[in-house]
Design a protein around this motif. Structure first.
Motif, mmCIF file in Angstrom:
data_model
loop_
_atom_site.group_PDB
_atom_site.id
_atom_site.type_symbol
_atom_site.label_atom_id
_atom_site.label_comp_id
_atom_site.label_asym_id
_atom_site.label_seq_id
_atom_site.Cartn_x
_atom_site.Cartn_y
_atom_site.Cartn_z
ATOM 1 N N THR A 168 -4.554 -32.939 55.264
ATOM 2 C CA THR A 168 -3.098 -32.814 55.437
ATOM 3 C C THR A 168 -2.727 -32.721 56.910
ATOM 4 N N ALA A 169 -3.486 -31.941 57.668
ATOM 5 C CA ALA A 169 -3.208 -31.813 59.096
ATOM 6 C C ALA A 169 -3.396 -33.141 59.817
ATOM 7 N N ILE A 171 -3.116 -36.202 58.545
ATOM 8 C CA ILE A 171 -2.045 -37.124 58.164
ATOM 9 C C ILE A 171 -0.751 -36.788 58.908
ATOM 10 N N GLU A 172 -0.439 -35.518 59.040
ATOM 11 C CA GLU A 172 0.771 -35.121 59.777
ATOM 12 C C GLU A 172 0.684 -35.526 61.245
ATOM 13 N N ARG A 173 -0.487 -35.422 61.840
ATOM 14 C CA ARG A 173 -0.651 -35.824 63.245
ATOM 15 C C ARG A 173 -0.455 -37.328 63.413
ATOM 16 N N GLU A 175 1.170 -39.426 61.302
ATOM 17 C CA GLU A 175 2.540 -39.823 60.975
ATOM 18 C C GLU A 175 3.513 -39.518 62.108
ATOM 19 N N ALA A 176 3.179 -38.552 62.926
ATOM 20 C CA ALA A 176 4.059 -38.195 64.040
ATOM 21 C C ALA A 176 3.990 -39.192 65.189
#
Length: 331
Positions: A168-169, A171-173, A175-176
């Motif tokens: 999850t971490a 993917i968030e990095r 996507e940003a």
């Protein structure tokens, strides 16, 4: 005179030491000989009752073969799942204005992430060619004036990165990042696979516990019947001064033989099942252009099975004999 007395005293002490050491060796040798004779005599008695022995061994073997086969199947699923997990990836679709050169630069930055094991850039032309091959829309794609597909970065993740929190971490990095349009996560199935695998492991452990108790009951019941059939012999042994330990030893060896041969038969059954299913597994893997063969029990696994089954036989026999000796005053 004093020296002569000293030498005589040392000589007597040495003889005493040698005598005590020899006594210990003789007692140990006698103890080992008793156990050897007891083991052989109990095995011979079991062979004299082939039908009853075979029925007990069959019940023990079936009870042990089921959880053992499930453990073997689970190990093969883990091995197969490990190959799938290594192919689990995160596909990063870049913005439409990002070309291959900019995508390669972004790929170099992403490859520095600790969670990324490998990275592959899929160009617009390569993506269109693959889409043409799999979609069957070749004629329609020929009508397009330009390639509408974006540049894609396919990330192969390390096994540790497939855990929920790190994934999850990551993917968030990603996507940003401003160059990224959206992501397709092929790695989430690995988390579901691990959760299902943990549930199956718990179910197999519970089943093994229940069937282990079944082995205790089967062996205990067989030993109890043997004790009842030998009640007169037990009474005679008590009259001639046999100790409960001496009487118990024979039945404990019987339980050990039941467990040992039951475990051996269970291992042979599992090996036979693996041999019968290996051809089907290989043919199914060939359909998916994979090479996979079922692995059976290894030498260490087979030894652990025999050790566990023997211990179960001894424990079941101990329980049966203990209850008999508590209820019987023959000894």
């Amino acid at each position: 005179m004093a020296q002569r007395q000293t030498r005589s005293l040392r000589h007597r002490q040495g003889n005493r030491h040698v005598g005590s050491s020899g006594l210990i060796q003789r007692r140990l040798s006698a103890w080992l000989e008793q156990h050897r004779e007891t083991a052989i005599s109990t095995l011979y008695r079991m062979l004299q009752q082939p039908l009853g022995t075979l029925m007990t061994l069959s019940a023990v073997a079936i009870a042990l073969a089921l959880p053992t086969a499930l453990v073997v199947a689970l190990d093969n699923v883990k091995r197969l799942g490990g190959d799938w997990q290594r192919s689990a990836s995160v596909s990063v679709f870049l913005e439409a204005e990002i070309d291959e050169a900019q995508g390669a630069q972004l790929g170099q930055r992403l490859q520095q992430f600790s969670e990324v094991e490998a990275l592959r850039l899929i160009s617009r032309a390569e993506g269109l060619s693959a889409f043409r091959a799999y979609s069957g829309l070749g004629a329609a794609l020929d009508q397009l004036s330009e390639n509408p597909l974006p540049v894609v970065l396919e990330l192969q993740l390390k096994p540790a990165a497939l855990e929920p929190a790190p994934l999850t971490a990551l993917i968030e990095r990603i996507e940003a990042l401003p160059e990224v349009d959206f992501l397709r996560e092929d790695a989430h199935w690995a988390q579901r696979f691990q959760a299902i695998l943990a549930l199956v492991q718990a179910a197999v452990a519970l089943l093994a516990l229940l069937l282990g108790l079944g082995v205790l009951l089967v062996v205990g019941n067989s030993i109890r019947l043997e004790i009842e059939n030998r009640r007169d012999e037990i009474r005679i042994m008590g009259l001639v001064g046999a100790t409960p330990r001496f009487a118990r030893r024979r039945f404990l060896y019987s339980g050990a033989w039941y467990g040992l041969f039951g475990g051996l038969l269970a291992g042979l059954l599992v090996t036979l099942m693996v041999w019968l299913l290996s051809a089907q597994a290989t043919s199914i893997a060939a359909v998916y252009h994979k090479t996979f063969s079922i692995q059976g029990l290894g030498l260490a696994d087979f030894g652990a099975l025999l050790l566990g089954s023997t211990l179960l036989g001894i424990i079941g026999s101990w329980i049966a004999v203990g209850r008999h000796l508590d209820l019987c005053d023959d000894l």
